[in-house]
Enzyme design. Structure first.
Site, PDB file in Angstrom:
ATOM      1  N   GLU A 166       0.809  -1.237   0.000  1.00 51.53           N
ATOM      2  CA  GLU A 166       0.000   0.000   0.000  1.00 51.53           C
ATOM      3  C   GLU A 166       0.836   1.277   0.000  1.00 51.53           C
ATOM      4  O   GLU A 166       0.653   2.142   0.856  1.00 51.53           O
ATOM      5  CB  GLU A 166      -0.937   0.009   1.214  1.00 51.53           C
ATOM      6  CG  GLU A 166      -1.906  -1.147   1.215  1.00 51.53           C
ATOM      7  CD  GLU A 166      -2.852  -1.127   2.423  1.00 51.53           C
ATOM      8  OE1 GLU A 166      -2.644  -0.325   3.343  1.00 51.53           O
ATOM      9  OE2 GLU A 166      -3.794  -1.939   2.435  1.00 51.53           O
ATOM     10  N   GLU A 282      -5.830 -10.763  -0.742  1.00 59.84           N
ATOM     11  CA  GLU A 282      -6.600 -10.538   0.502  1.00 59.84           C
ATOM     12  C   GLU A 282      -8.098 -10.482   0.241  1.00 59.84           C
ATOM     13  O   GLU A 282      -8.820  -9.669   0.840  1.00 59.84           O
ATOM     14  CB  GLU A 282      -6.161  -9.218   1.154  1.00 59.84           C
ATOM     15  CG  GLU A 282      -4.676  -9.105   1.399  1.00 59.84           C
ATOM     16  CD  GLU A 282      -4.277  -7.800   2.092  1.00 59.84           C
ATOM     17  OE1 GLU A 282      -5.154  -7.103   2.632  1.00 59.84           O
ATOM     18  OE2 GLU A 282      -3.072  -7.498   2.086  1.00 59.84           O
TER      19      GLU A 282
HETATM   20  C1  XIL Z   1      -5.505  -6.273   8.967  1.00 58.41           C
HETATM   21  C2  XIL Z   1      -5.754  -7.424   9.925  1.00 58.41           C
HETATM   22  O1  XIL Z   1      -6.666  -8.325   9.375  1.00 58.41           O
HETATM   23  C3  XIL Z   1      -6.290  -6.871  11.226  1.00 58.41           C
HETATM   24  O2  XIL Z   1      -6.469  -7.894  12.175  1.00 58.41           O
HETATM   25  C4  XIL Z   1      -5.336  -5.804  11.755  1.00 58.41           C
HETATM   26  O3  XIL Z   1      -5.877  -5.215  12.886  1.00 58.41           O
HETATM   27  C5  XIL Z   1      -5.089  -4.732  10.718  1.00 58.41           C
HETATM   28  O4  XIL Z   1      -4.614  -5.338   9.529  1.00 58.41           O
HETATM   29  N1  XIL Z   1      -4.714  -4.691   4.167  1.00 58.41           N
HETATM   30  C6  XIL Z   1      -3.631  -5.421   4.579  1.00 58.41           C
HETATM   31  C7  XIL Z   1      -3.730  -6.318   5.771  1.00 58.41           C
HETATM   32  O5  XIL Z   1      -2.620  -5.442   3.875  1.00 58.41           O
HETATM   33  O6  XIL Z   1      -2.511  -6.461   6.440  1.00 58.41           O
HETATM   34  C8  XIL Z   1      -4.783  -5.812   6.721  1.00 58.41           C
HETATM   35  O7  XIL Z   1      -4.927  -6.775   7.788  1.00 58.41           O
HETATM   36  C9  XIL Z   1      -6.091  -5.596   5.998  1.00 58.41           C
HETATM   37  C10 XIL Z   1      -5.936  -4.543   4.932  1.00 58.41           C
END
Ligand code: XIL
Length: 373
Positions: A166, A282
């Site tokens: 990101e 994701e």
């Molecule tokens: C999220 C986790 O799922 C949560 O438990 C944590 O509190 C925050 O991060 N994009 C990403 C992931 O790249 O690492 C994130 O994961 C969700 C959004």
């Protein structure tokens, strides 16, 4: 009146409309998304040369045997949701804590799964000490030391690393659309290139990934993120930076009208033409604004999966797909994007009792229909 929902593109809020939509209304309450056969998602994906898996955490795998059995059954790749982020790996500025990550790597190995590294460089998931400790004088040292130590530690165990996560933020005011992070401030925009070169040196075999969100929908902010990502990838490739793949997060939201297959297809093929692989890293579907009725809601969620996957799996450079969680029992969306009515969210392939939902069927069907790699 048949209540269907429509999205307001500006606000991304769903508003009621009387427009009929085949995905959203199931008068008979029958499952729209069915699938046949007993094969698991990992088997269906593997039959096409694709790897399917999910994010999870060591605590759940250690303490929930039913979930663990399902995870082994369904998943060919394991993504640590938290354990390889700075906040887990770095209890203090001079310490590394690898126990949980090591446990997950070993779990993946013994169960014949691939293992993803998530993530080396991100503006979130940082330990409390980070802000007060990192400064222009020590930033480069911390950055290099972290990447080297962690990638070396997991060399031979991690198949692919989200080296940078990101780095793009269209509305933070920079002309180059780069996200304003500590690394950008202290190291300049070359921090991205530096991260890849450092990771490759420490682990030459892992597939090195640039992972990004907001690439999926037909929204202005996503247009900008797609264009900026493509420029970034072109630039890295032209400089010979050792990057192997783009990670598209796939946090899906909105409405079927937000899927512009032409835009997404041409983006995927532009990325593939750079010689890069693509991983959906994701995937989940936000159901915050969807009707409460479980059957209707599950059908809509499934339709997003179906629409998105039918586009992306057509691109043969897409070699791996992970959902951000496997069962609705454990999903970041519960706290990050909970429902206003307080009812549990249902964004993932399995319900809270580990039973396959229409989303599972839609994903299964998408793998079944995908061209072989
Ligand atoms: C999220 C986790 O799922 C949560 O438990 C944590 O509190 C925050 O991060 N994009 C990403 C992931 O790249 O690492 C994130 O994961 C969700 C959004």
């Amino acid at each position: 009146m048949r209540l269907v929902w429509q999205v307001s593109v500006q606000s991304q809020l769903l508003i009621p409309s009387a427009r009929a939509n085949k995905f959203w209304h199931s008068p008979s309450r029958e499952k729209i998304f069915s699938s046949s056969g007993e094969a698991s998602l990992k088997q269906r994906a593997a039959a096409k040369g694709i790897t399917y898996g999910a994010a999870t955490n060591a605590f759940t795998l250690k303490t929930k045997p039913d979930f663990t059995a399902k995870f082994i059954q369904e998943c060919g790749v394991l993504v640590p949701e938290m354990e390889l982020k700075w906040e887990s790996l770095r209890p203090s500025p001079d310490k590394f804590f690898f126990d949980d990550g090591d446990w997950l790597a070993e779990f993946a190995r013994t169960n014949n799964m691939r293992f993803r590294g998530h993530t080396l460089v991100w503006n979130q998931g940082l330990p409390k000490w980070f802000k007060e400790t990192i400064n222009p004088q020590n930033a480069e040292n911390f950055f290099l030391e972290h990447i080297k130590t962690v990638t070396k530690h997991y060399a031979g165990k991690v198949n692919s690393w989200d080296v940078v996560n990101e780095a793009i933020a269209p509305y933070e005011g920079r002309k180059d659309y780069l996200r304003k992070t500590a690394w950008l401030e202290f190291l300049g925009s070359d921090y991205i290139e530096l991260a890849f070169r450092t990771a490759a040196e420490a682990d030459p075999k892992a597939l090195l990934v640039y992972n990004e969100g907001f690439l999926e929908h037909d929204l202005r902010s996503h247009d900008i993120t797609r264009e900026t990502t493509l420029k970034l990838l072109q630039n890295l490739k032209s400089k010979g930076v050792p990057i192997g793949a783009l990670g598209i997060q796939g946090h899906l939201t909105g409405h079927v009208d937000l899927y512009n297959s032409q835009k997404l297809r041409s983006f995927l093929s532009d990325v593939a033409n750079l010689g890069l692989k693509i991983i959906i890293t994701e995937m989940d579907v936000r159901d915050q604004e969807l009707p409460l009725d479980t059957n209707i809601r599950d059908g809509i969620v499934a339709s997003y999966y179906e629409k998105f996957l039918s586009i992306v799996l057509d691109e043969k450079a897409v070699i791996e797909v992970s959902t951000w969680g496997l069962s609705d029992k454990s999903t970041w969306l519960t706290s990050f994007a909970g429902r206003p009515d307080g009812m549990p969210v249902r964004p993932l392939p399995l319900d809270e009792n580990l039973q396959p939902k229409q989303a599972w069927n839609a994903i299964a069907k998408a793998f079944d229909s995908a061209p072989t790699r």
